[in-house]
Design a protein around this motif. Structure first.
Motif, PDB file in Angstrom:
ATOM      1  N   GLN A  97       0.819  -1.214   0.000  1.00 36.78           N
ATOM      2  CA  GLN A  97       0.000   0.000   0.000  1.00 36.78           C
ATOM      3  C   GLN A  97       0.853   1.264   0.000  1.00 36.78           C
ATOM      4  O   GLN A  97       0.444   2.301  -0.521  1.00 36.78           O
ATOM      5  CB  GLN A  97      -0.920   0.011   1.221  1.00 36.78           C
ATOM      6  CG  GLN A  97      -1.956  -1.070   1.218  1.00 36.78           C
ATOM      7  CD  GLN A  97      -2.746  -1.120   2.520  1.00 36.78           C
ATOM      8  OE1 GLN A  97      -2.524  -0.299   3.406  1.00 36.78           O
ATOM      9  NE2 GLN A  97      -3.641  -2.086   2.622  1.00 36.78           N
ATOM     10  N   ARG A 101       2.095   5.040  -3.021  1.00 40.14           N
ATOM     11  CA  ARG A 101       2.064   6.395  -2.456  1.00 40.14           C
ATOM     12  C   ARG A 101       3.430   7.074  -2.575  1.00 40.14           C
ATOM     13  O   ARG A 101       3.507   8.291  -2.710  1.00 40.14           O
ATOM     14  CB  ARG A 101       1.647   6.349  -0.995  1.00 40.14           C
ATOM     15  CG  ARG A 101       0.244   5.893  -0.780  1.00 40.14           C
ATOM     16  CD  ARG A 101      -0.036   5.828   0.718  1.00 40.14           C
ATOM     17  NE  ARG A 101      -1.342   5.274   0.972  1.00 40.14           N
ATOM     18  CZ  ARG A 101      -2.465   5.974   0.923  1.00 40.14           C
ATOM     19  NH1 ARG A 101      -2.429   7.245   0.635  1.00 40.14           N
ATOM     20  NH2 ARG A 101      -3.622   5.379   1.157  1.00 40.14           N
ATOM     21  N   ARG A 104       4.979   8.969  -6.282  1.00 38.68           N
ATOM     22  CA  ARG A 104       4.866  10.364  -6.714  1.00 38.68           C
ATOM     23  C   ARG A 104       5.976  11.239  -6.152  1.00 38.68           C
ATOM     24  O   ARG A 104       6.135  12.381  -6.557  1.00 38.68           O
ATOM     25  CB  ARG A 104       3.495  10.921  -6.356  1.00 38.68           C
ATOM     26  CG  ARG A 104       3.217  10.991  -4.898  1.00 38.68           C
ATOM     27  CD  ARG A 104       1.841  11.549  -4.641  1.00 38.68           C
ATOM     28  NE  ARG A 104       1.400  11.047  -3.344  1.00 38.68           N
ATOM     29  CZ  ARG A 104       0.258  11.349  -2.808  1.00 38.68           C
ATOM     30  NH1 ARG A 104      -0.576  12.130  -3.454  1.00 38.68           N
ATOM     31  NH2 ARG A 104      -0.075  10.875  -1.640  1.00 38.68           N
ATOM     32  N   GLU A 117      -1.023  11.037   5.468  1.00 43.41           N
ATOM     33  CA  GLU A 117      -1.381   9.623   5.367  1.00 43.41           C
ATOM     34  C   GLU A 117      -0.161   8.770   5.008  1.00 43.41           C
ATOM     35  O   GLU A 117       0.034   7.689   5.560  1.00 43.41           O
ATOM     36  CB  GLU A 117      -2.488   9.440   4.325  1.00 43.41           C
ATOM     37  CG  GLU A 117      -3.114   8.078   4.384  1.00 43.41           C
ATOM     38  CD  GLU A 117      -4.348   7.993   3.513  1.00 43.41           C
ATOM     39  OE1 GLU A 117      -4.794   6.859   3.292  1.00 43.41           O
ATOM     40  OE2 GLU A 117      -4.860   9.032   3.061  1.00 43.41           O
ATOM     41  N   THR A 118       0.676   9.264   4.120  1.00 41.56           N
ATOM     42  CA  THR A 118       1.904   8.541   3.768  1.00 41.56           C
ATOM     43  C   THR A 118       2.830   8.467   4.978  1.00 41.56           C
ATOM     44  O   THR A 118       3.435   7.420   5.237  1.00 41.56           O
ATOM     45  CB  THR A 118       2.609   9.238   2.587  1.00 41.56           C
ATOM     46  OG1 THR A 118       1.693   9.358   1.498  1.00 41.56           O
ATOM     47  CG2 THR A 118       3.816   8.453   2.141  1.00 41.56           C
TER      48      THR A 118
END
Length: 133
Positions: A97, A101, A104, A117-118
């Motif tokens: 997951q 992320r 990018r 969140e990362t």
């Protein structure tokens, strides 16, 4: 001229020359043996210390020292050491997951700051790895 008529010259004995080469050689051998022993002991202790060190602990230290202010470097470090440390099923799921992320933040010249969140995923993975080790 008759050889008996020649004047006799006195033959002197050889003069003693002090020879310490044997002592120098013995001293050189002793010093060389001491140096080789010291180097051997140092190498052995260093090898023993490095042999016992678990590389996973070093990788985890790298993850603990991540600078979140530099998102590009943080993404590369997390990807590199996260893949190495993800051995359990739950860790692999979190890395699966987390990797999209982190994409990018890599391969670009200018990247945005890390989103919360990362960061939470990264902290969760690091905490799980601490518990696993």
């Amino acid at each position: 001229m008759n050889p008996a008529d020649l004047p006799i010259r006195d033959i002197k004995p050889l003069l003693p020359i002090p020879d310490i080469s044997l002592y120098l050689f013995a001293a050189l051998v002793v010093v060389g043996a001491l140096v080789l022993t010291a180097v051997g002991i140092y190498g052995w202790k260093r090898w023993q210390a490095n042999r016992k060190r678990d590389p996973r602990l070093h990788w985890l230290e790298q993850l603990d020292r991540i600078d979140y202010d530099d998102p590009k470097k943080a993404a590369y470090i997390m990807t590199k050491y996260g893949r190495l440390l993800a051995t359990e099923k739950r860790q692999k799921e979190i890395m699966a997951q987390l990797l999209p992320r982190l994409e990018r933040y890599k391969y670009k010249k200018e990247v945005p700051p890390l989103d919360e969140e990362t960061k939470r995923f990264m902290h969760l993975f690091i905490e799980m790895t601490h518990d696993a080790l």
